[in-house]
Design an enzyme around this catalytic site. Structure first.
Site, short mmCIF file in Angstrom:
data_model
loop_
_atom_site.label_atom_id
_atom_site.label_comp_id
_atom_site.label_asym_id
_atom_site.label_seq_id
_atom_site.Cartn_x
_atom_site.Cartn_y
_atom_site.Cartn_z
N CYS A 149 0.83 -1.21 0.00
CA CYS A 149 0.00 0.00 0.00
C CYS A 149 0.87 1.27 0.00
O CYS A 149 1.59 1.52 -0.95
CB CYS A 149 -0.97 -0.05 1.18
SG CYS A 149 -2.39 1.04 1.04
N HIS A 150 0.82 2.07 1.07
CA HIS A 150 1.59 3.29 1.17
C HIS A 150 3.00 3.07 1.72
O HIS A 150 3.80 3.99 1.76
CB HIS A 150 0.87 4.32 2.05
CG HIS A 150 -0.32 4.94 1.41
ND1 HIS A 150 -1.53 4.29 1.29
CD2 HIS A 150 -0.49 6.15 0.83
CE1 HIS A 150 -2.39 5.08 0.68
NE2 HIS A 150 -1.79 6.22 0.39
#
Length: 177
Positions: A107-108
Protein backbone atom coordinates in the site's frame (compact mmCIF):
# COMPACT_ATOMS: atom_id res chain seq x y z
CA UNK A 1 12.29 -18.63 7.72
CA UNK A 2 13.03 -17.58 11.25
CA UNK A 3 12.35 -14.10 12.61
CA UNK A 4 10.62 -11.41 10.57
CA UNK A 5 10.47 -7.76 11.67
CA UNK A 6 7.22 -5.83 11.22
CA UNK A 7 8.13 -2.14 11.43
CA UNK A 8 5.26 0.15 12.40
CA UNK A 9 4.70 3.64 13.74
CA UNK A 10 3.06 4.13 17.15
CA UNK A 11 -0.17 5.04 15.37
CA UNK A 12 -1.64 4.69 11.90
CA UNK A 13 -0.84 1.23 10.55
CA UNK A 14 -3.63 -0.33 8.48
CA UNK A 15 -4.70 -3.20 10.74
CA UNK A 16 -5.36 -5.86 8.11
CA UNK A 17 -2.01 -5.07 6.44
CA UNK A 18 -0.37 -5.91 9.76
CA UNK A 19 -2.47 -8.86 10.92
CA UNK A 20 -2.77 -10.86 7.69
CA UNK A 21 0.97 -10.95 6.83
CA UNK A 22 1.66 -11.62 10.54
CA UNK A 23 -0.61 -14.70 10.39
CA UNK A 24 1.00 -15.83 7.12
CA UNK A 25 4.49 -15.65 8.66
CA UNK A 26 3.34 -17.62 11.72
CA UNK A 27 1.58 -20.25 9.59
CA UNK A 28 4.78 -20.69 7.58
CA UNK A 29 6.70 -21.40 10.79
CA UNK A 30 8.28 -17.97 11.22
CA UNK A 31 8.38 -15.71 14.24
CA UNK A 32 6.99 -12.22 13.61
CA UNK A 33 8.15 -9.41 15.90
CA UNK A 34 6.51 -6.01 16.16
CA UNK A 35 9.14 -3.26 16.05
CA UNK A 36 8.27 0.40 16.60
CA UNK A 37 9.79 3.73 17.47
CA UNK A 38 8.18 3.74 20.94
CA UNK A 39 7.57 1.04 23.55
CA UNK A 40 4.14 -0.06 24.72
CA UNK A 41 1.32 -0.57 22.27
CA UNK A 42 0.67 0.66 18.75
CA UNK A 43 -2.72 1.84 17.52
CA UNK A 44 -3.93 0.21 14.32
CA UNK A 45 -6.63 1.60 12.05
CA UNK A 46 -9.32 0.21 9.81
CA UNK A 47 -8.93 2.86 7.13
CA UNK A 48 -9.84 6.03 9.11
CA UNK A 49 -11.38 4.37 12.18
CA UNK A 50 -9.38 3.21 15.17
CA UNK A 51 -8.88 -0.53 15.28
CA UNK A 52 -7.11 -2.70 17.82
CA UNK A 53 -3.90 -2.03 19.69
CA UNK A 54 -0.91 -4.37 19.56
CA UNK A 55 2.00 -4.85 21.95
CA UNK A 56 5.41 -3.74 20.72
CA UNK A 57 8.04 -6.47 21.01
CA UNK A 58 11.01 -4.10 20.74
CA UNK A 59 11.94 -0.56 19.79
CA UNK A 60 14.40 0.41 17.08
CA UNK A 61 17.27 1.14 19.52
CA UNK A 62 16.88 -2.39 20.92
CA UNK A 63 17.25 -4.28 17.62
CA UNK A 64 19.47 -4.52 14.56
CA UNK A 65 19.00 -5.85 11.06
CA UNK A 66 21.15 -8.86 12.03
CA UNK A 67 18.37 -9.98 14.43
CA UNK A 68 15.98 -10.66 11.52
CA UNK A 69 15.67 -12.70 8.35
CA UNK A 70 13.30 -10.27 6.61
CA UNK A 71 11.18 -7.15 6.98
CA UNK A 72 7.48 -6.41 6.45
CA UNK A 73 6.34 -2.82 6.03
CA UNK A 74 2.56 -2.63 6.40
CA UNK A 75 0.75 0.36 4.96
CA UNK A 76 -1.85 2.82 6.06
CA UNK A 77 -1.25 6.43 5.10
CA UNK A 78 -0.01 7.68 8.49
CA UNK A 79 2.29 4.73 9.22
CA UNK A 80 4.91 5.16 6.47
CA UNK A 81 4.47 8.92 6.47
CA UNK A 82 5.65 8.94 10.10
CA UNK A 83 8.37 6.28 9.65
CA UNK A 84 10.01 8.14 6.76
CA UNK A 85 10.62 11.10 9.09
CA UNK A 86 12.46 9.00 11.69
CA UNK A 87 16.15 8.55 10.78
CA UNK A 88 16.48 5.36 12.84
CA UNK A 89 13.52 3.80 10.99
CA UNK A 90 14.89 4.80 7.59
CA UNK A 91 18.32 3.43 8.53
CA UNK A 92 16.76 0.18 9.76
CA UNK A 93 14.91 -0.28 6.45
CA UNK A 94 18.02 0.59 4.43
CA UNK A 95 19.96 -1.98 6.43
CA UNK A 96 17.85 -4.82 5.04
CA UNK A 97 18.79 -3.80 1.50
CA UNK A 98 22.46 -3.41 2.41
CA UNK A 99 22.39 -6.89 4.01
CA UNK A 100 20.60 -8.46 1.04
CA UNK A 101 17.62 -9.52 3.15
CA UNK A 102 14.08 -9.70 1.73
CA UNK A 103 11.62 -6.84 2.26
CA UNK A 104 7.86 -6.82 1.68
CA UNK A 105 5.91 -3.52 1.52
CA UNK A 106 2.22 -2.96 0.84
CA UNK A 107 0.00 0.00 0.00
CA UNK A 108 1.59 3.29 1.17
CA UNK A 109 4.62 1.55 2.77
CA UNK A 110 6.90 2.25 -0.23
CA UNK A 111 7.08 5.87 1.00
CA UNK A 112 9.53 4.57 3.60
CA UNK A 113 11.43 2.70 0.87
CA UNK A 114 11.77 5.96 -1.08
CA UNK A 115 13.26 7.70 1.93
CA UNK A 116 15.70 4.79 2.36
CA UNK A 117 16.76 5.18 -1.30
CA UNK A 118 15.78 1.56 -1.86
CA UNK A 119 13.63 1.70 -5.01
CA UNK A 120 16.03 3.13 -7.59
CA UNK A 121 16.24 0.67 -10.50
CA UNK A 122 13.57 -1.59 -9.01
CA UNK A 123 10.14 -2.53 -10.37
CA UNK A 124 7.43 -1.95 -7.79
CA UNK A 125 3.74 -1.41 -7.18
CA UNK A 126 1.87 0.48 -4.47
CA UNK A 127 -1.30 2.36 -3.73
CA UNK A 128 -1.78 4.35 -6.98
CA UNK A 129 -1.20 7.77 -5.38
CA UNK A 130 2.48 6.85 -4.80
CA UNK A 131 3.13 6.19 -8.51
CA UNK A 132 4.75 9.58 -9.23
CA UNK A 133 6.76 9.53 -5.98
CA UNK A 134 8.15 6.10 -6.83
CA UNK A 135 8.95 7.03 -10.42
CA UNK A 136 10.68 10.21 -9.24
CA UNK A 137 12.76 8.05 -6.89
CA UNK A 138 13.97 5.96 -9.83
CA UNK A 139 11.56 3.00 -9.71
CA UNK A 140 9.52 1.50 -12.51
CA UNK A 141 5.93 1.53 -11.22
CA UNK A 142 3.33 -0.94 -12.45
CA UNK A 143 -0.31 -1.38 -11.46
CA UNK A 144 -0.21 -5.09 -10.49
CA UNK A 145 -1.50 -7.16 -7.59
CA UNK A 146 1.99 -8.08 -6.44
CA UNK A 147 5.49 -7.58 -7.83
CA UNK A 148 8.48 -9.66 -6.82
CA UNK A 149 11.59 -7.73 -7.84
CA UNK A 150 14.94 -9.50 -7.69
CA UNK A 151 16.91 -7.01 -9.77
CA UNK A 152 18.63 -5.45 -6.76
CA UNK A 153 20.63 -6.57 -3.74
CA UNK A 154 17.63 -8.42 -2.26
CA UNK A 155 14.12 -9.65 -3.03
CA UNK A 156 11.59 -6.82 -2.81
CA UNK A 157 7.90 -7.74 -2.69
CA UNK A 158 5.38 -4.93 -3.18
CA UNK A 159 1.62 -4.88 -3.39
CA UNK A 160 -1.13 -2.29 -3.85
CA UNK A 161 -3.86 -2.66 -1.24
CA UNK A 162 -5.72 -4.92 1.21
CA UNK A 163 -7.55 -6.66 -1.64
CA UNK A 164 -4.13 -7.98 -2.75
CA UNK A 165 -3.19 -9.45 0.63
CA UNK A 166 -3.53 -13.11 -0.37
CA UNK A 167 -0.99 -12.69 -3.19
CA UNK A 168 1.19 -10.37 -1.08
CA UNK A 169 1.28 -12.77 1.86
CA UNK A 170 2.24 -15.74 -0.34
CA UNK A 171 4.95 -13.78 -2.16
CA UNK A 172 6.35 -12.45 1.14
CA UNK A 173 6.43 -15.89 2.76
CA UNK A 174 8.11 -17.32 -0.34
CA UNK A 175 10.74 -14.55 -0.24
CA UNK A 176 11.40 -15.14 3.45
CA UNK A 177 11.70 -18.93 3.05
Amino acid sequence: MDTIAFLVAPEGVEQIELTEPWKAVKQAGGTPRLISTSPGRIQAFNHLDKGDTFAVDATLPEVSVEDFDGLVLPGGVANPDFLRTVPAAVSFVRGFFDAGKPVAAICHAPWTLIEADAVRGRTVTSWPSLKTDLRNAGATWQDREVIICTSGPNTLVTSRKPDDLKAFDQAAVDAFS
